[in-house]
Design an enzyme around this catalytic site. Structure first.
Site, PDB file in Angstrom:
ATOM      1  N   MET A 166       0.766  -1.467  -0.075  1.00 51.06           N
ATOM      2  CA  MET A 166       0.051   0.007  -0.038  1.00 51.06           C
ATOM      3  C   MET A 166       1.005   1.328  -0.074  1.00 51.06           C
ATOM      4  O   MET A 166       0.163   2.278  -0.211  1.00 51.06           O
ATOM      5  CB  MET A 166      -0.959   0.106   1.318  1.00 51.06           C
ATOM      6  N   TYR A 167       2.295   1.086   0.292  1.00 49.09           N
ATOM      7  CA  TYR A 167       3.034   2.483   0.428  1.00 49.09           C
ATOM      8  C   TYR A 167       3.121   3.098  -1.142  1.00 49.09           C
ATOM      9  O   TYR A 167       3.096   2.537  -2.184  1.00 49.09           O
ATOM     10  CB  TYR A 167       4.465   1.937   0.914  1.00 49.09           C
ATOM     11  N   PRO A 168       3.382   4.338  -1.051  1.00 47.89           N
ATOM     12  CA  PRO A 168       3.641   5.288   0.232  1.00 47.89           C
ATOM     13  C   PRO A 168       2.432   5.736   0.766  1.00 47.89           C
ATOM     14  O   PRO A 168       1.208   5.504   0.326  1.00 47.89           O
ATOM     15  CB  PRO A 168       4.307   6.512  -0.427  1.00 47.89           C
TER      16      PRO A 168
END
Length: 214
Positions: free
Chosen positions: A100-102
């Site tokens: 899911m980053y950033p």
């Protein structure tokens, strides 16, 4: 009540501060000019992190792990590469990422963190870098993480998430795979208390384990 430093202590502190300012000015761009490589070598701390065995696995990791969740939002690709290289020079070869980053999580930037790690990883010895990543738990907001728009921690979800993680990283394995947050109901992301009425039927742990093994 804390005691205030005496005259001698103050004088010593002021002298140390003055010396530090003078030294920084000298190193960064003062009277003595040195190459970036020389400055980098002179400021590299002689620190070797202790390593720990990770659970019951045969994986040993440094006691310090480099977080990555700002890369692609607050930090550029070049800054991400510089941070990883800086850490590696000091014995920190352990990077923690997530699909899911950033953050803050947005569809337009999702995956950039792992892509930045991947472009840096091309110039490293893969077997000397420890990469951890995480598949998302149940989410009704980050539907863009899955092709079918449903984000759970089923065996199929884990397999799809890992396949995409590996493509972004440009590698055929991650050293450590984790579930970012549970599939079952728990108080998360600012929730103040557990409300049993909010509970749902969670993916069984056995199925999640099967997905992690696949």
């Amino acid at each position: 009540k804390a005691q205030r430093p005496g005259r001698r202590a103050k004088a010593k502190m002021n002298a140390e501060r003055a010396w530090t300012r003078k030294e920084v000015k000298r190193v960064v761009g003062g009277a003595v000019r040195r190459s970036a490589q020389q400055v980098r070598a002179s400021t590299t701390a002689a620190y070797t992190p202790l390593t720990r065995q990770l659970g019951e696995s045969d994986l040993r990791v440094p006691e310090v792990c480099l977080g990555t969740m700002t890369w692609g939002q607050q930090n550029t690709e070049a800054e991400a590469h510089a941070q990883m290289s800086y850490a590696l020079d000091r014995g920190v070869n352990f990077m923690d990422a997530a699909e899911m980053y950033p953050v803050p999580a947005k569809q337009g930037t999702q995956g950039l963190t792992e892509k930045y790690i991947g472009t840096w990883l091309k110039h490293q010895k893969r077997d000397q870098i420890i990469i951890a990543s995480k598949v998302a738990g149940k989410s009704e907001r980050m539907t863009y993480l899955r092709d079918n728009g449903i984000v759970r921690v089923t065996k199929a979800d884990i397999q799809e998430g890992v396949d995409k993680i590996l493509r972004r990283l440009g590698t055929d394995y991650v050293d450590l795979l984790q579930v970012h947050w549970p599939d079952r109901y728990v108080s998360l992301f600012g929730a103040k208390q557990y409300d049993e009425a909010e509970a749902w039927e969670a993916v069984p742990f056995e199925e999640q384990l099967e997905g992690m093994k696949a």
